[in-house]
Design a protein around this motif. Structure first.
Motif, PDB file in Angstrom:
ATOM      1  N   TYR A  58       0.835  -1.208   0.000  1.00 32.95           N
ATOM      2  CA  TYR A  58       0.000   0.000   0.000  1.00 32.95           C
ATOM      3  C   TYR A  58       0.867   1.254   0.000  1.00 32.95           C
ATOM      4  O   TYR A  58       0.651   2.180  -0.774  1.00 32.95           O
ATOM      5  CB  TYR A  58      -0.932   0.009   1.214  1.00 32.95           C
ATOM      6  CG  TYR A  58      -1.731   1.285   1.321  1.00 32.95           C
ATOM      7  CD1 TYR A  58      -2.875   1.460   0.567  1.00 32.95           C
ATOM      8  CD2 TYR A  58      -1.311   2.317   2.153  1.00 32.95           C
ATOM      9  CE1 TYR A  58      -3.602   2.642   0.639  1.00 32.95           C
ATOM     10  CE2 TYR A  58      -2.027   3.495   2.233  1.00 32.95           C
ATOM     11  CZ  TYR A  58      -3.166   3.652   1.482  1.00 32.95           C
ATOM     12  OH  TYR A  58      -3.881   4.833   1.549  1.00 32.95           O
ATOM     13  N   GLU A  59       1.863   1.288   0.868  1.00 35.96           N
ATOM     14  CA  GLU A  59       2.729   2.455   0.984  1.00 35.96           C
ATOM     15  C   GLU A  59       3.496   2.745  -0.305  1.00 35.96           C
ATOM     16  O   GLU A  59       3.690   3.901  -0.664  1.00 35.96           O
ATOM     17  CB  GLU A  59       3.717   2.272   2.148  1.00 35.96           C
ATOM     18  CG  GLU A  59       3.084   2.352   3.515  1.00 35.96           C
ATOM     19  CD  GLU A  59       2.506   3.716   3.827  1.00 35.96           C
ATOM     20  OE1 GLU A  59       3.220   4.722   3.652  1.00 35.96           O
ATOM     21  OE2 GLU A  59       1.341   3.787   4.236  1.00 35.96           O
ATOM     22  N   GLU A  60       3.914   1.703  -1.004  1.00 33.10           N
ATOM     23  CA  GLU A  60       4.701   1.882  -2.226  1.00 33.10           C
ATOM     24  C   GLU A  60       3.847   2.291  -3.426  1.00 33.10           C
ATOM     25  O   GLU A  60       4.372   2.833  -4.399  1.00 33.10           O
ATOM     26  CB  GLU A  60       5.491   0.611  -2.517  1.00 33.10           C
ATOM     27  CG  GLU A  60       6.581   0.366  -1.480  1.00 33.10           C
ATOM     28  CD  GLU A  60       7.198  -1.021  -1.559  1.00 33.10           C
ATOM     29  OE1 GLU A  60       6.818  -1.820  -2.450  1.00 33.10           O
ATOM     30  OE2 GLU A  60       8.064  -1.312  -0.705  1.00 33.10           O
ATOM     31  N   GLN A  61       2.548   2.003  -3.390  1.00 33.25           N
ATOM     32  CA  GLN A  61       1.610   2.417  -4.439  1.00 33.25           C
ATOM     33  C   GLN A  61       2.029   1.988  -5.842  1.00 33.25           C
ATOM     34  O   GLN A  61       1.907   2.746  -6.809  1.00 33.25           O
ATOM     35  CB  GLN A  61       1.401   3.937  -4.397  1.00 33.25           C
ATOM     36  CG  GLN A  61       0.551   4.410  -3.241  1.00 33.25           C
ATOM     37  CD  GLN A  61      -0.882   3.919  -3.362  1.00 33.25           C
ATOM     38  OE1 GLN A  61      -1.627   4.354  -4.256  1.00 33.25           O
ATOM     39  NE2 GLN A  61      -1.280   3.017  -2.488  1.00 33.25           N
ATOM     40  N   GLN A  62       2.500   0.756  -5.974  1.00 29.12           N
ATOM     41  CA  GLN A  62       2.961   0.256  -7.272  1.00 29.12           C
ATOM     42  C   GLN A  62       1.979  -0.710  -7.931  1.00 29.12           C
ATOM     43  O   GLN A  62       2.085  -0.963  -9.120  1.00 29.12           O
ATOM     44  CB  GLN A  62       4.331  -0.423  -7.120  1.00 29.12           C
ATOM     45  CG  GLN A  62       5.415   0.522  -6.659  1.00 29.12           C
ATOM     46  CD  GLN A  62       5.658   1.657  -7.641  1.00 29.12           C
ATOM     47  OE1 GLN A  62       5.817   1.443  -8.829  1.00 29.12           O
ATOM     48  NE2 GLN A  62       5.653   2.882  -7.130  1.00 29.12           N
ATOM     49  N   THR A  63       1.028  -1.255  -7.169  1.00 30.12           N
ATOM     50  CA  THR A  63       0.102  -2.226  -7.740  1.00 30.12           C
ATOM     51  C   THR A  63      -1.276  -1.602  -7.945  1.00 30.12           C
ATOM     52  O   THR A  63      -1.622  -0.600  -7.316  1.00 30.12           O
ATOM     53  CB  THR A  63      -0.040  -3.458  -6.819  1.00 30.12           C
ATOM     54  OG1 THR A  63      -0.630  -3.036  -5.580  1.00 30.12           O
ATOM     55  CG2 THR A  63       1.302  -4.128  -6.555  1.00 30.12           C
ATOM     56  N   LYS A  64      -2.055  -2.237  -8.826  1.00 24.14           N
ATOM     57  CA  LYS A  64      -3.428  -1.770  -9.060  1.00 24.14           C
ATOM     58  C   LYS A  64      -4.236  -1.815  -7.773  1.00 24.14           C
ATOM     59  O   LYS A  64      -5.019  -0.919  -7.501  1.00 24.14           O
ATOM     60  CB  LYS A  64      -4.120  -2.628 -10.131  1.00 24.14           C
ATOM     61  CG  LYS A  64      -3.563  -2.459 -11.529  1.00 24.14           C
ATOM     62  CD  LYS A  64      -4.358  -3.235 -12.543  1.00 24.14           C
ATOM     63  CE  LYS A  64      -4.262  -4.722 -12.262  1.00 24.14           C
ATOM     64  NZ  LYS A  64      -4.872  -5.568 -13.297  1.00 24.14           N
ATOM     65  N   GLU A  65      -4.017  -2.866  -6.999  1.00 20.09           N
ATOM     66  CA  GLU A  65      -4.766  -3.020  -5.753  1.00 20.09           C
ATOM     67  C   GLU A  65      -4.432  -1.892  -4.769  1.00 20.09           C
ATOM     68  O   GLU A  65      -5.338  -1.334  -4.141  1.00 20.09           O
ATOM     69  CB  GLU A  65      -4.468  -4.382  -5.114  1.00 20.09           C
ATOM     70  CG  GLU A  65      -4.966  -5.559  -5.916  1.00 20.09           C
ATOM     71  CD  GLU A  65      -4.036  -6.000  -7.047  1.00 20.09           C
ATOM     72  OE1 GLU A  65      -4.407  -6.929  -7.773  1.00 20.09           O
ATOM     73  OE2 GLU A  65      -2.942  -5.409  -7.208  1.00 20.09           O
ATOM     74  N   ALA A  66      -3.165  -1.574  -4.645  1.00 14.91           N
ATOM     75  CA  ALA A  66      -2.751  -0.510  -3.725  1.00 14.91           C
ATOM     76  C   ALA A  66      -3.327   0.830  -4.155  1.00 14.91           C
ATOM     77  O   ALA A  66      -3.792   1.617  -3.322  1.00 14.91           O
ATOM     78  CB  ALA A  66      -1.229  -0.436  -3.654  1.00 14.91           C
ATOM     79  N   LYS A  67      -3.328   1.092  -5.440  1.00 15.14           N
ATOM     80  CA  LYS A  67      -3.878   2.352  -5.957  1.00 15.14           C
ATOM     81  C   LYS A  67      -5.382   2.416  -5.734  1.00 15.14           C
ATOM     82  O   LYS A  67      -5.931   3.471  -5.419  1.00 15.14           O
ATOM     83  CB  LYS A  67      -3.529   2.509  -7.431  1.00 15.14           C
ATOM     84  CG  LYS A  67      -2.045   2.746  -7.636  1.00 15.14           C
ATOM     85  CD  LYS A  67      -1.677   2.758  -9.100  1.00 15.14           C
ATOM     86  CE  LYS A  67      -0.166   2.929  -9.244  1.00 15.14           C
ATOM     87  NZ  LYS A  67       0.272   2.885 -10.625  1.00 15.14           N
ATOM     88  N   PHE A  68      -6.067   1.276  -5.891  1.00 11.03           N
ATOM     89  CA  PHE A  68      -7.512   1.217  -5.658  1.00 11.03           C
ATOM     90  C   PHE A  68      -7.821   1.498  -4.187  1.00 11.03           C
ATOM     91  O   PHE A  68      -8.716   2.293  -3.872  1.00 11.03           O
ATOM     92  CB  PHE A  68      -8.048  -0.152  -6.075  1.00 11.03           C
ATOM     93  CG  PHE A  68      -9.526  -0.321  -5.875  1.00 11.03           C
ATOM     94  CD1 PHE A  68     -10.444   0.370  -6.647  1.00 11.03           C
ATOM     95  CD2 PHE A  68     -10.002  -1.203  -4.915  1.00 11.03           C
ATOM     96  CE1 PHE A  68     -11.811   0.210  -6.465  1.00 11.03           C
ATOM     97  CE2 PHE A  68     -11.370  -1.379  -4.736  1.00 11.03           C
ATOM     98  CZ  PHE A  68     -12.272  -0.672  -5.509  1.00 11.03           C
ATOM     99  N   VAL A  69      -7.069   0.864  -3.292  1.00 13.91           N
ATOM    100  CA  VAL A  69      -7.283   1.080  -1.856  1.00 13.91           C
ATOM    101  C   VAL A  69      -7.000   2.539  -1.491  1.00 13.91           C
ATOM    102  O   VAL A  69      -7.716   3.126  -0.679  1.00 13.91           O
ATOM    103  CB  VAL A  69      -6.444   0.093  -1.012  1.00 13.91           C
ATOM    104  CG1 VAL A  69      -6.505   0.441   0.464  1.00 13.91           C
ATOM    105  CG2 VAL A  69      -6.925  -1.333  -1.235  1.00 13.91           C
ATOM    106  N   LYS A  70      -5.989   3.145  -2.091  1.00 10.69           N
ATOM    107  CA  LYS A  70      -5.696   4.557  -1.847  1.00 10.69           C
ATOM    108  C   LYS A  70      -6.889   5.424  -2.252  1.00 10.69           C
ATOM    109  O   LYS A  70      -7.275   6.355  -1.541  1.00 10.69           O
ATOM    110  CB  LYS A  70      -4.439   4.984  -2.616  1.00 10.69           C
ATOM    111  CG  LYS A  70      -4.027   6.410  -2.403  1.00 10.69           C
ATOM    112  CD  LYS A  70      -3.497   6.598  -0.998  1.00 10.69           C
ATOM    113  CE  LYS A  70      -2.815   7.951  -0.855  1.00 10.69           C
ATOM    114  NZ  LYS A  70      -2.224   8.103   0.466  1.00 10.69           N
ATOM    115  N   ASP A  71      -7.484   5.101  -3.410  1.00 10.94           N
ATOM    116  CA  ASP A  71      -8.672   5.841  -3.843  1.00 10.94           C
ATOM    117  C   ASP A  71      -9.823   5.661  -2.859  1.00 10.94           C
ATOM    118  O   ASP A  71     -10.536   6.616  -2.546  1.00 10.94           O
ATOM    119  CB  ASP A  71      -9.107   5.405  -5.240  1.00 10.94           C
ATOM    120  CG  ASP A  71      -8.415   6.172  -6.347  1.00 10.94           C
ATOM    121  OD1 ASP A  71      -7.530   7.000  -6.061  1.00 10.94           O
ATOM    122  OD2 ASP A  71      -8.773   5.945  -7.523  1.00 10.94           O
TER     123      ASP A  71
END
Length: 120
Positions: A58-71
């Motif tokens: 999540y912190e690195e924001q490199q995957t689609k999943e991490a970006k979705f959770v950030k949104d």
């Protein structure tokens, strides 16, 4: 990941830009809190290491999943601000300005647009 990303905040608190704490210091405090949670409280167990890996993703924001959770996290902040606006009769535009324009996922952006329309 949705739950894991807030574990460090649970210990450190929800640090906002108005508090004057730099992004670097916020990141350091949260990283220290996550290390404490994973290694001191959960003793570095296999499950704890999986939690840590999800948090790092999540912190690195490199995957689609991490970006979705950030949104989702940004949208949740805007939804919470809307509830405060209704409850307290205050305009909290700065919360919307710092979250809704940054939404990247098409569906989440649509939810944000609906929230923005509802406010008007």
């Amino acid at each position: 990941m949705c739950i894991v990303h807030d574990l460090a905040e649970a210990q450190v608190g929800d640090i906002t830009p108005s508090e004057g704490i730099s992004k670097e210091e916020k990141k350091r405090l949260e990283s220290e809190a996550m290390h404490n949670f994973v290694h001191d409280m959960l003793h570095g167990s296999e499950a704890a290491l999986k939690i840590e890996a999800l948090w790092r993703e999540y912190e690195e924001q490199q995957t689609k999943e991490a970006k979705f959770v950030k949104d989702l996290d940004r949208l949740e902040m805007a939804l919470q601000a809307r509830e405060y606006e209704k409850e307290h009769g205050r305009n909290l535009q700065e919360f919307f300005d710092s979250s809704l324009p940054l939404l990247r996922h098409k569906e989440v952006r649509g939810w944000g647009e609906a929230l923005d329309k509802e406010r008007r």
